[in-house]
Structure formats: C-alpha cells, structure tokens
Design a protein around this motif. Structure first.
Motif, PDB file in Angstrom:
ATOM      1  N   MET A   1       0.850  -1.174   0.000  1.00  0.00           N
ATOM      2  CA  MET A   1       0.000   0.000   0.000  1.00  0.00           C
ATOM      3  C   MET A   1       0.892   1.232   0.000  1.00  0.00           C
ATOM      4  SD  MET A   1      -2.818   1.144   2.794  1.00  0.00           S
ATOM      5  CE  MET A   1      -4.062   2.227   2.188  1.00  0.00           C
ATOM      6  N   GLU A   2       0.404   2.276  -0.601  1.00  0.00           N
ATOM      7  CA  GLU A   2       1.140   3.527  -0.577  1.00  0.00           C
ATOM      8  C   GLU A   2       0.176   4.691  -0.439  1.00  0.00           C
ATOM      9  OE1 GLU A   2       2.335   5.133  -4.828  1.00  0.00           O
ATOM     10  OE2 GLU A   2       2.942   3.052  -4.583  1.00  0.00           O
ATOM     11  N   LYS A   3       0.691   5.747   0.182  1.00  0.00           N
ATOM     12  CA  LYS A   3      -0.069   6.981   0.343  1.00  0.00           C
ATOM     13  C   LYS A   3       0.828   8.131  -0.083  1.00  0.00           C
ATOM     14  CE  LYS A   3      -3.913   5.714   2.411  1.00  0.00           C
ATOM     15  NZ  LYS A   3      -5.228   5.911   1.864  1.00  0.00           N
ATOM     16  N   GLU A   4       0.225   9.092  -0.757  1.00  0.00           N
ATOM     17  CA  GLU A   4       0.958  10.296  -1.157  1.00  0.00           C
ATOM     18  C   GLU A   4       0.436  11.487  -0.370  1.00  0.00           C
ATOM     19  OE1 GLU A   4       2.031  11.521  -5.003  1.00  0.00           O
ATOM     20  OE2 GLU A   4       2.022   9.483  -5.784  1.00  0.00           O
ATOM     21  N   PHE A   5       1.360  12.346   0.008  1.00  0.00           N
ATOM     22  CA  PHE A   5       1.040  13.546   0.753  1.00  0.00           C
ATOM     23  C   PHE A   5       1.711  14.722   0.065  1.00  0.00           C
ATOM     24  CE2 PHE A   5       1.255   9.913   3.549  1.00  0.00           C
ATOM     25  CZ  PHE A   5       0.112  10.003   4.299  1.00  0.00           C
ATOM     26  N   LEU A   6       1.088  15.884   0.153  1.00  0.00           N
ATOM     27  CA  LEU A   6       1.691  17.113  -0.349  1.00  0.00           C
ATOM     28  C   LEU A   6       1.962  17.998   0.856  1.00  0.00           C
ATOM     29  CD1 LEU A   6       2.555  18.811  -2.804  1.00  0.00           C
ATOM     30  CD2 LEU A   6       0.277  19.848  -2.728  1.00  0.00           C
ATOM     31  N   SER A   7       3.214  18.344   1.036  1.00  0.00           N
ATOM     32  CA  SER A   7       3.611  19.217   2.131  1.00  0.00           C
ATOM     33  C   SER A   7       3.967  20.571   1.553  1.00  0.00           C
ATOM     34  CB  SER A   7       4.812  18.625   2.875  1.00  0.00           C
ATOM     35  OG  SER A   7       5.301  19.562   3.812  1.00  0.00           O
ATOM     36  N   ARG A   8       3.327  21.592   2.080  1.00  0.00           N
ATOM     37  CA  ARG A   8       3.558  22.940   1.575  1.00  0.00           C
ATOM     38  C   ARG A   8       4.590  23.719   2.382  1.00  0.00           C
ATOM     39  NH1 ARG A   8      -1.524  21.419   1.051  1.00  0.00           N
ATOM     40  NH2 ARG A   8      -2.527  21.566  -0.962  1.00  0.00           N
ATOM     41  N   SER A   9       5.091  23.101   3.476  1.00  0.00           N
ATOM     42  CA  SER A   9       6.062  23.810   4.315  1.00  0.00           C
ATOM     43  C   SER A   9       6.884  22.811   5.122  1.00  0.00           C
ATOM     44  CB  SER A   9       5.329  24.756   5.282  1.00  0.00           C
ATOM     45  OG  SER A   9       4.621  23.992   6.251  1.00  0.00           O
ATOM     46  N   GLY A 133      14.146  23.483  -2.861  1.00  0.00           N
ATOM     47  CA  GLY A 133      13.994  24.897  -2.523  1.00  0.00           C
ATOM     48  C   GLY A 133      12.738  25.145  -1.713  1.00  0.00           C
ATOM     49  N   ASN A 134      11.988  26.169  -2.086  1.00  0.00           N
ATOM     50  CA  ASN A 134      10.752  26.507  -1.376  1.00  0.00           C
ATOM     51  C   ASN A 134       9.517  25.842  -1.968  1.00  0.00           C
ATOM     52  OD1 ASN A 134      12.045  28.205   0.497  1.00  0.00           O
ATOM     53  ND2 ASN A 134      12.072  29.880  -0.988  1.00  0.00           N
ATOM     54  N   ASP A 135       9.723  24.963  -2.956  1.00  0.00           N
ATOM     55  CA  ASP A 135       8.601  24.271  -3.581  1.00  0.00           C
ATOM     56  C   ASP A 135       7.955  23.292  -2.602  1.00  0.00           C
ATOM     57  OD1 ASP A 135       9.183  25.579  -5.942  1.00  0.00           O
ATOM     58  OD2 ASP A 135      10.275  23.882  -6.814  1.00  0.00           O
ATOM     59  N   PRO A 136       6.654  23.015  -2.784  1.00  0.00           N
ATOM     60  CA  PRO A 136       6.017  21.982  -1.963  1.00  0.00           C
ATOM     61  C   PRO A 136       6.712  20.628  -2.175  1.00  0.00           C
ATOM     62  CG  PRO A 136       4.371  23.259  -3.154  1.00  0.00           C
ATOM     63  CD  PRO A 136       5.719  23.657  -3.698  1.00  0.00           C
ATOM     64  N   ARG A 137       6.590  19.761  -1.206  1.00  0.00           N
ATOM     65  CA  ARG A 137       7.186  18.426  -1.278  1.00  0.00           C
ATOM     66  C   ARG A 137       6.103  17.391  -1.527  1.00  0.00           C
ATOM     67  NH1 ARG A 137      10.985  21.593  -1.316  1.00  0.00           N
ATOM     68  NH2 ARG A 137      12.869  21.331  -0.084  1.00  0.00           N
ATOM     69  N   GLN A 138       6.389  16.490  -2.454  1.00  0.00           N
ATOM     70  CA  GLN A 138       5.544  15.314  -2.661  1.00  0.00           C
ATOM     71  C   GLN A 138       6.187  14.194  -1.856  1.00  0.00           C
ATOM     72  OE1 GLN A 138       5.935  15.301  -6.979  1.00  0.00           O
ATOM     73  NE2 GLN A 138       3.713  15.529  -7.084  1.00  0.00           N
ATOM     74  N   ILE A 139       5.430  13.659  -0.912  1.00  0.00           N
ATOM     75  CA  ILE A 139       5.953  12.622  -0.027  1.00  0.00           C
ATOM     76  C   ILE A 139       5.121  11.361  -0.223  1.00  0.00           C
ATOM     77  CG2 ILE A 139       6.405  11.967   2.369  1.00  0.00           C
ATOM     78  CD1 ILE A 139       6.576  15.042   2.951  1.00  0.00           C
ATOM     79  N   ARG A 140       5.785  10.312  -0.612  1.00  0.00           N
ATOM     80  CA  ARG A 140       5.122   9.022  -0.822  1.00  0.00           C
ATOM     81  C   ARG A 140       5.659   8.044   0.217  1.00  0.00           C
ATOM     82  NH1 ARG A 140       5.766   6.972  -6.523  1.00  0.00           N
ATOM     83  NH2 ARG A 140       4.075   8.413  -6.864  1.00  0.00           N
ATOM     84  N   ILE A 141       4.741   7.433   0.971  1.00  0.00           N
ATOM     85  CA  ILE A 141       5.104   6.424   1.961  1.00  0.00           C
ATOM     86  C   ILE A 141       4.542   5.097   1.483  1.00  0.00           C
ATOM     87  CG2 ILE A 141       5.001   5.697   4.372  1.00  0.00           C
ATOM     88  CD1 ILE A 141       4.456   8.633   5.111  1.00  0.00           C
ATOM     89  N   ILE A 142       5.412   4.097   1.417  1.00  0.00           N
ATOM     90  CA  ILE A 142       5.043   2.792   0.867  1.00  0.00           C
ATOM     91  C   ILE A 142       5.343   1.711   1.901  1.00  0.00           C
ATOM     92  CG2 ILE A 142       5.489   1.128  -0.993  1.00  0.00           C
ATOM     93  CD1 ILE A 142       6.641   3.620  -2.577  1.00  0.00           C
ATOM     94  N   SER A 143       4.429   0.765   2.016  1.00  0.00           N
ATOM     95  CA  SER A 143       4.655  -0.424   2.834  1.00  0.00           C
ATOM     96  C   SER A 143       4.097  -1.625   2.082  1.00  0.00           C
ATOM     97  CB  SER A 143       3.962  -0.313   4.189  1.00  0.00           C
ATOM     98  OG  SER A 143       4.121  -1.521   4.893  1.00  0.00           O
ATOM     99  N   GLY A 148       1.960  -2.542   8.035  1.00  0.00           N
ATOM    100  CA  GLY A 148       2.419  -1.250   7.541  1.00  0.00           C
ATOM    101  C   GLY A 148       1.291  -0.509   6.839  1.00  0.00           C
ATOM    102  N   ALA A 149       0.501  -1.237   6.081  1.00  0.00           N
ATOM    103  CA  ALA A 149      -0.630  -0.637   5.396  1.00  0.00           C
ATOM    104  C   ALA A 149      -1.633  -0.062   6.410  1.00  0.00           C
ATOM    105  CB  ALA A 149      -1.320  -1.669   4.505  1.00  0.00           C
ATOM    106  N   GLN A 150      -1.793  -0.743   7.530  1.00  0.00           N
ATOM    107  CA  GLN A 150      -2.710  -0.253   8.570  1.00  0.00           C
ATOM    108  C   GLN A 150      -2.216   1.077   9.134  1.00  0.00           C
ATOM    109  OE1 GLN A 150      -5.684  -1.533   9.198  1.00  0.00           O
ATOM    110  NE2 GLN A 150      -6.023   0.187  10.549  1.00  0.00           N
ATOM    111  N   ILE A 151      -0.913   1.201   9.319  1.00  0.00           N
ATOM    112  CA  ILE A 151      -0.349   2.462   9.807  1.00  0.00           C
ATOM    113  C   ILE A 151      -0.649   3.588   8.830  1.00  0.00           C
ATOM    114  CG2 ILE A 151       1.837   3.686  10.180  1.00  0.00           C
ATOM    115  CD1 ILE A 151       2.873   1.112  11.487  1.00  0.00           C
ATOM    116  N   LEU A 152      -0.491   3.332   7.548  1.00  0.00           N
ATOM    117  CA  LEU A 152      -0.762   4.382   6.553  1.00  0.00           C
ATOM    118  C   LEU A 152      -2.223   4.820   6.597  1.00  0.00           C
ATOM    119  CD1 LEU A 152       1.392   3.152   3.537  1.00  0.00           C
ATOM    120  CD2 LEU A 152       1.955   4.842   5.288  1.00  0.00           C
ATOM    121  N   LYS A 153      -3.110   3.887   6.858  1.00  0.00           N
ATOM    122  CA  LYS A 153      -4.537   4.252   6.991  1.00  0.00           C
ATOM    123  C   LYS A 153      -4.751   5.132   8.204  1.00  0.00           C
ATOM    124  CE  LYS A 153      -6.200   0.078   4.731  1.00  0.00           C
ATOM    125  NZ  LYS A 153      -6.828  -1.241   4.922  1.00  0.00           N
TER     126      LYS A 153
END
Length: 157
Positions: A1-9, A133-143, A148-153
């Motif tokens: 399972m994987e989840k993607e997050f967008l971090s703006r800071s 730089g100052n761009d948002p970060r795309q963060i992908r967490i995979i298990s 591990g999939a339960q943690i992502l949920k």
C-alpha cells in the motif's frame, strides 16, 4: 500500500513525520530516497520527536555515517549512505547487519537507493520525497506488509 502527501512547508513535513513516527516500534526500518535538500533529515527529525528524541539533538550523519539516539524504550539509528558507494560493504563500513538486528532498534536510512540488493527485513517503509527549494514536497510512503498498510490508513485519519 502507498499513500501520497503534499507538504507545503517544512512545518507540514515535520508534522507528517511526527504522526508517522508515533506508529514506529522496535524492528522497524524506514528507507528514504530524495534529492539533496528534499527534506529527508527534516522528516527524520519529526520521527525522532515522536519517539522521544529532541529534534535539536538530531543532525545529519553525512560525515559520521551513523547517529544513534537512545530513549527509555528504543535506540534510534539514523544512517546516511550519501558518502558510501552503492557497492560498499555496509556491514564492514557501518555495521549495518548488527544495527538491523539490534533488539530495540528503529533504523532510518537516508540515500537508501545505495543499498542495492542488501537484505533488509522486518516491517520496512519506503519514503520518497520530491521537491526542492521553497517548492512543496511530494511525499510518498510505501509499505508492502499488512501491518504497515494499517499504519498508513491511521496517518490519514
């Protein structure tokens, strides 16, 4: 399972890392990939905070290769493979086999792509961070394991 997050800071990145870190326990391994300056060490600091290590005590192990932080319950190993070649003997260079087998260890490895086919077992998470730089970060967490999939949920609740 994987989840993607967008971090703006950096603060959002640290908060996501802290949420994730609350679910880590002895035997867990987190493998980080991302360009220089993407936020790998920042993410490690957030995890460390969740596990009871002061963020101020956490620094990049670029030159020491391995930093160890101890709490009452865990030993947090922060490893940076940037200065090692992809075909290095990780057991000889940094004692990676012993670190991975340590009873109360949570192991966080930056530049994990350098591990190649090195065997890593247990509950393993892969964190890919993209952005600069100052761009948002795309963060992908995979298990690849059910627990591990339960943690992502839980993180996205």
């Amino acid at each position: 399972m994987e989840k993607e997050f967008l971090s703006r800071s950096p603060e959002e990145t640290a908060e996501l890392a802290s949420k994730f870190g609350k679910f880590l326990s002895a035997g867990d391994v987190v493998l980080f990939t991302g360009d220089l300056g993407a936020g790998k060490t920042l993410f490690v600091k957030g995890i460390a905070r969740a596990l009871g290590v002061s963020e101020e005590d956490v620094s990049s192990p670029s030159f020491s290769l391995v930093n160890r932080y101890s709490t009452d319950n865990l030993d947090l190993f922060h490893i940076d493979l940037w200065r090692l070649s992809p075909n290095a003997d990780f057991d000889l260079e940094i004692g990676l086999g012993e670190i991975l087998e340590a009873e109360n260890a949570v192991v966080l490895i930056e530049w994990a792509e350098r591990l190649g086919l090195y065997p890593v077992s247990g509950r393993v998470f892969y964190i890919q961070i993209k952005g600069e730089g100052n761009d948002p970060r795309q963060i992908r967490i995979i298990s690849h394991r059910e627990e591990g999939a339960q943690i992502l949920k839980e993180i996205v609740k």
